[in-house]
Enzyme design. Structure first.
Site, PDB file in Angstrom:
ATOM      1  N   ASP A 397      70.240  31.579  -4.697  1.00 10.91           N
ATOM      2  CA  ASP A 397      69.662  32.545  -5.174  1.00 10.91           C
ATOM      3  C   ASP A 397      69.712  32.383  -6.772  1.00 10.91           C
ATOM      4  O   ASP A 397      70.317  31.651  -7.274  1.00 10.91           O
ATOM      5  CB  ASP A 397      70.542  33.987  -4.996  1.00 10.91           C
ATOM      6  CG  ASP A 397      70.097  35.020  -5.657  1.00 10.91           C
ATOM      7  OD1 ASP A 397      68.995  35.280  -5.746  1.00 10.91           O
ATOM      8  OD2 ASP A 397      71.110  35.918  -6.242  1.00 10.91           O
ATOM      9  N   THR A 679      64.310  33.460  -5.115  1.00 12.75           N
ATOM     10  CA  THR A 679      64.684  34.435  -5.727  1.00 12.75           C
ATOM     11  C   THR A 679      63.658  35.583  -5.447  1.00 12.75           C
ATOM     12  O   THR A 679      62.335  35.416  -5.174  1.00 12.75           O
ATOM     13  CB  THR A 679      64.825  34.287  -7.281  1.00 12.75           C
ATOM     14  OG1 THR A 679      65.146  35.444  -8.061  1.00 12.75           O
ATOM     15  CG2 THR A 679      63.462  33.569  -7.701  1.00 12.75           C
ATOM     16  N   ASN A 823      70.813  40.792  -0.742  1.00 13.49           N
ATOM     17  CA  ASN A 823      69.602  40.235  -0.339  1.00 13.49           C
ATOM     18  C   ASN A 823      69.783  38.899   0.167  1.00 13.49           C
ATOM     19  O   ASN A 823      68.940  38.121   0.528  1.00 13.49           O
ATOM     20  CB  ASN A 823      68.841  40.313  -1.647  1.00 13.49           C
ATOM     21  CG  ASN A 823      69.360  39.896  -2.748  1.00 13.49           C
ATOM     22  OD1 ASN A 823      70.387  39.834  -2.918  1.00 13.49           O
ATOM     23  ND2 ASN A 823      68.611  39.088  -3.710  1.00 13.49           N
TER      24      ASN A 823
END
Length: 1095
Positions: A397, A679, A823
């Site tokens: 990420d 991302t 996420n």
């Protein structure tokens, strides 16, 4: 029906549409919607023992030893006592069971922590504190500022004007900028009136639970009227309420049905390559065992047929045996029992102990401890340590993992002069560190104490009333969409939809241009202590095409000015020709800023003519109210007025990387580990960070950008990229093309392909959706895996998991995913290894991870130290372990030829039982836990000496005990060989035999190691030699150099807020009825008469 946590009964029907009524639990219960509790644990008190034993006996070795135990209970074939198998089997099951119980207990704790969070639920006209787990679909709940959103809610009303609610979605998409949600007008009227909210009985019909974060469709029926619902009216679980005192929401989806949990992915059982290798080895050894037993059984049949008759006195046939062939059949099973030590059950106990020990090394590693928030590294799973040494792909990420989620105003260029660097007395630029003197902003009572700047010359220019400098910071204080909050006088908090904007406005604030308040028509700024109110006449909003924003304001003196900021490539085309020389100087500064990975903006202004502006604003009003072609007409007007701008300078913002990120990435790249960044951020932001942390650089042959809007476009872009990297890959003779032309349903492994240079790939989430389709995924894998770096931007949590799964499917490689937010949970669960960073986005990623720590830089030590050591130790252990067990077991095989294949044992039963568990376990465990690569002397350290001599001491202690007079008197039947040990070990010839045996075994090994080190040294030998030489002649200290990147590429556009926010400000829908400091005149922080009370 649920019994002990297990589900029985008919399967729940697939939900196609959701229907619910507010404040009507009885109505909603008939649909059996999930409540808001979540469960990640596997067992409960009643199911643990049966389920855990069921799982453990799925291991081939455990089932095999259970089968052996059954054989030993049959008198005709049992040649060993039952306890030789039961003791080790129970020990293995107990150790594994305790470990599983501890892991599941931790999962229960984390579930309990989340499920027991408090929330206010409207029940019978009153707000009652309830636990999250008791919230049900159709409930109305109240959330307050900085609360986590409990479930997926329909926003009903809020404390803000027009029921706007500000949320932060970092847990969902990694973005820290604020987003705005707005309730329906019909529900906004409910306010916080509990009576009205209790009487609210709206009926919602909407789509079934799904994982689409950016989409929601439904209708609300209230008093016979239908109202459309979309994603802009939804608050999703995982978001955080910001800048909103309170809001009420109706629960639409709860618990596992929420979009966050739908994106979390399934928890899969992760196994290492060593586990798979061990299973293969065990199967091979089973086959070898069966072969040995078959040879001995045939030998027994032949021997009994030919010679056995003469030995009936000594070796009588068992009862019921009446032929040599039947005797051979029984001997086959007897030898299965005797030779079972070739597959030792203690192997699995030892493996678990080694993994546990290596996990403790990670937990105890002080070099992976982060003192700022007291966070040590943690091995949350103990079974994957050695896999860390085999990682080939890292999926990371960006926000909070590579970066700190902190934007800092770092440098700027004003009127051709660069500010931000610090120079010493000789004019040499010096490195900025914690000891560098900061600019003192104490003269400014409204300054942000957290803001740090080091170039004192900029403050001097401001204090000397330098006109371009004042105009520069005036622009930064006026041209933005930031919302101020001042609950206490002088204590300003900025709520910025873009973190870049927050950094710019904060910089202007500290340098004396304080953005204080705004209304739909005005902006209040305190300029060098004097309060000025500018009339806000228009906001020319940002979008992805314009890549700039402008404001038109009228100063208190009546001057009309347009202030603009945006991407340099765009604004340079709009500048007046008189700015050419200044543009060249600013370009040099921009290149320098970009070389340091900073995010840049160019700022410019234009003084407007009154008559022209009145005509323009009239045409602007007509365009903004046009029914057709509104966007195009507005765009033309914006282009018209944003011409002939006067250049002021440029800003440079640092999206602060975590400490050591560039160096870590560089080191991992040297280890041939490929890094992919996944991302939710914009393409410009993601590429910017790519350059900042040395993922992307200007030495690359090319950086391909895949942004096609159709499947064909994406396919062409991928193929064009692959054609440039490896033209031969399109030939019919290419081995991969030949391999995939053969029809087979089984997924094939794509071999590694070498590109003709170093390349990077950037792909957007929209294009990725097409690339992940069945006919394009192979093209994506081939193209992406040829690149050194891949950046996927604007991707959903589910797409992150799909990318990881794609590489696992087509590449025979071990993958690692690292992230810090909710996420990232799905990709963390999907990858072979999941690493969670305990950062600013919460703890969901940590709770789902296999390993966790506080900083990305610790990944280097986790992989290259702990991973490598664990893998090599485990490999050495397996070699050592199988060697000693084959040496032990083959003695029985050879002894069979001298004992008439009669399944007699050389050793007594207790020696067989204790050989692996006690006598030989410590040396092999010591080597497996304390061996250090490159240190051959580790075999002779104190620890190894202790284990070797300790094992011998234990052997003699047990032997003398078992053959003692006391044991014979107590357990006569079990220990009949009284005095055997004393008599044997008192003879010198026995000790001579022991000494000669040890010498003959050790000498070849020592000789081989000596010759190998001299003739063909290993990398470890070479390193040791260099270390010895370095100690004799220490090298001079290397000069410290600053990590910089020379670049001709200007940094990406540092501006990432949503289109349409300017219109929201101008409409006044997000404004409170009153605004502090909205009066004209002056304001000085030091003047008592002008102090105001905040709301």
């Amino acid at each position: 029906m649920s019994l002990f946590g297990l589900k029985f009964g008919k399967k729940k029907l697939q939900e196609e549409e959701r229907q619910l009524q507010a404040n009507n639990r009885d109505f909603n219960l008939q649909f059996e919607y999930a409540n808001n509790s979540i469960k990640t644990s596997k067992y409960n008190f009643f199911t643990f023992l049966p389920l855990n034993l069921f799982e453990q006996f799925q291991r081939i070795a455990n089932a095999y030893f259970l089968f052996l135990l059954i054989l030993q209970l049959i008198p005709q074939i049992s040649s060993l006592a039952w306890f030789t198998t039961v003791v080790p089997l129970v020990l293995v099951l107990a150790v594994s069971g305790v470990k599983d119980a501890i892991d599941d207990f931790n999962r229960h704790k984390s579930d309990k922590h989340v499920n027991n969070r408090p929330v206010q639920v409207l029940i019978n006209g009153m707000l009652k504190d309830e636990k999250w787990m008791n919230v049900q679909v159709g409930d109305i709940i109240k959330l307050e500022n900085n609360n986590f959103v409990t479930a997926d809610l329909l926003l009903l009303s809020s404390s803000e004007p027009h029921s706007l609610t500000y949320i932060e979605t970092a847990e969902l998409d990694g973005e820290t900028n604020l987003k705005v949600k707005q309730a329906l007008t019909v529900t906004a009227e409910l306010g916080e009136d509990l009576q009205k909210l209790t009487e609210f009985n709206g009926e919602v019909k909407c789509e079934a639970p799904n994982n689409k974060l950016d989409k929601f469709t439904g209708t609300l029926t209230l008093r016979g009227e239908k109202y459309a619902l979309d994603n802009e009216k939804m608050l999703l679980r995982g978001c955080t309420i910001r800048n909103t005192e309170w809001c009420f929401g109706l629960v639409i989806y709860a618990g596992p049905d929420t979009k966050l949990m739908q994106n979390s992915g399934k928890t899969t059982f992760k196994r290492t390559s060593i586990d798979r290798l061990m299973n293969v080895l065990v199967l091979v050894i089973f086959a070898f065992l069966a072969l040995m037993c078959l040879i001995l059984a045939i030998g027994n049949g032949i021997w009994e047929y030919d010679k056995g008759y003469y030995f009936q006195v000594y070796l009588p046939w068992a009862e019921g045996v009446n032929s040599a062939s039947y005797s051979g059949f029984l001997m086959f099973w007897s030898y299965v029992i005797i030779l079972n030590t070739v597959v030792p059950i203690s192997l699995y106990v030892s493996v678990e102990i080694i993994r546990l020990g290596n996990s403790f090394y990670i937990d105890w590693d002080r070099k992976m401890y982060y003192p700022l928030n007291d966070t040590p590294a943690q091995a949350r799973t103990t079974t994957l340590n050695e896999e860390l040494g085999q990682i080939e792909y890292i999926f990371s990420d960006k926000t909070g993992t590579l970066t700190q989620n902190i934007m800092c105003f770092n440098k700027c260029s004003i009127n051709g002069k660069s500010y931000g660097d610090v120079y010493d007395m000789s004019g040499q630029r010096i490195e900025i560190n914690e000891n560098t003197e900061k600019v003192d902003f104490s003269y400014n009572q409204l300054a942000d104490p957290k803001f740090a700047f080091y170039d004192h010359s900029l403050v001097e220019a401001v204090k000397l009333s330098d006109v371009p400098t004042h105009r520069f910071f005036r622009l930064l204080s006026l041209c933005h969409t930031v919302m101020p909050e001042e609950k206490k006088e002088g204590n300003l908090v900025y709520q910025a939809q873009s973190p870049d904007e927050g950094a710019l406005v904060t910089a202007a604030r500290n340098f004396g241009f304080v953005f204080r308040a705004r209304t739909p028509e005005t902006i209040t700024v305190v300029e060098m202590g004097e309060t000025k109110i500018y009339k806000l006449l228009a906001i020319l909003d940002f979008n992805n095409v314009r890549k700039r924003m402008s404001v038109i304001v009228r100063s208190p003196e009546g001057d009309l000015t347009l202030y603009c900021k945006g991407a340099d490539t765009i604004l340079y085309e709009l500048l007046h020709s008189s700015c050419d020389s200044l543009k060249e100087e600013t370009t040099e500064h921009l290149n320098e800023f970009a070389g340091e990975g900073l995010r840049t903006l160019v700022v410019a202004y234009k003084n407007l003519d009154e008559d022209y502006f009145q005509d323009w604003i009239r045409r602007h009003h007509e365009a903004s109210t046009a029914l057709e072609g509104r966007e195009d007409k507005l765009s033309e007007l914006y282009e018209e007025i944003e011409k002939d701008l006067m250049l002021l300078g440029a800003t440079a913002i640092e999206d602060k990387l975590q400490d050591g990120v560039p160096q870590t990435i560089e080191t991992l790249a040297k280890a041939n580990i490929k890094i992919w960044v996944l991302t939710g951020d914009k393409q410009e932001t993601a590429m910017n960070i790519g350059y900042s942390c040395n993922l992307l650089n200007d030495d690359m042959e090319d950086v391909f950008i895949i942004e096609g809007s159709t499947s064909d476009d994406v396919l062409n872009e991928l193929r064009n990229a692959r054609k440039k990297m490896k033209p031969d890959s399109f030939l019919d003779s290419d081995e991969i093309n030949i391999q995939f032309e053969k029809s087979s349903k089984k997924p094939k492994i794509v071999p590694d392909e070498q590109a003709n240079g170093v390349y990077g790939l950037v792909i957007t989430g929209h294009s990725l959706a097409y690339a992940l389709e069945g006919n394009l995924e192979l093209e994506l894998v081939r193209t992406a895996c040829m690149c050194k770096v891949v950046i996927c931007c604007r991707v959903t949590p589910l797409q992150k998991a799909q990318v990881v799964e794609l590489v696992k499917k087509y590449k025979k490689a071990v993958t690692l995913a690292i992230g810090d937010g909710a996420n990232d949970v799905s990709m963390i669960k999907t990858a072979h290894i999941g690493v969670g960073i305990s950062g600013q986005e919460g703890m969901q990623a940590v709770l789902s991870s296999d390993f966790s720590f506080a900083q990305f830089r610790y990944l280097q030590r986790l992989l290259l130290v702990h991973g490598r050591w664990s893998y090599i130790r485990m490999c050495k252990f397996l070699k050592y372990f199988f060697y000693k067990n084959f040496a032990f077991t083959l003695v029985h095989f050879w002894y069979g030829f001298f004992s008439g294949f009669s399944a007699q044992t050389v050793y007594d039963e207790w020696f067989i039982t204790l050989y692996n568990l006690v006598y030989t376990s410590l040396p092999v465990l010591g080597m497996s836990l304390f061996d250090q690569i490159g240190l051959d002397t580790s075999y002779w350290t104190v620890v190894n000496q202790f284990f070797i001599w300790g094992s011998l001491s234990v052997y003699f202690a047990i032997t003398f005990t078992m053959y003692s007079d006391g044991m014979y008197l107590i357990f006569t039947a079990s220990f009949p060989f009284v005095g055997t040990a004393r008599n044997t070990l008192s003879q010198p010839i026995v000790w001579l035999a022991i000494f000669l045996s040890i010498t003959l075994c050790v000498l070849p090994v020592v000789g081989f190691r000596f010759l190998k080190a001299q003739l063909k040294p290993t990398p470890s030998d070479k390193v040791l030699l260099k270390i010895k030489e370095a100690k004799k002649r220490p090298p001079p200290p290397s000069p410290k150099r600053r990590l910089r990147r020379t670049s001709t590429r200007r940094s990406g556009y540092a501006f990432s807020h949503q289109h349409g926010f300017g219109a929201l400000i101008m409409s006044g829908r997000n404004m409170r009825p009153k605004s502090p400091f909205a009066t004209t005149g002056t304001f000085s922080p030091n003047s008592d008469k002008h102090k105001h009370k905040g709301l």
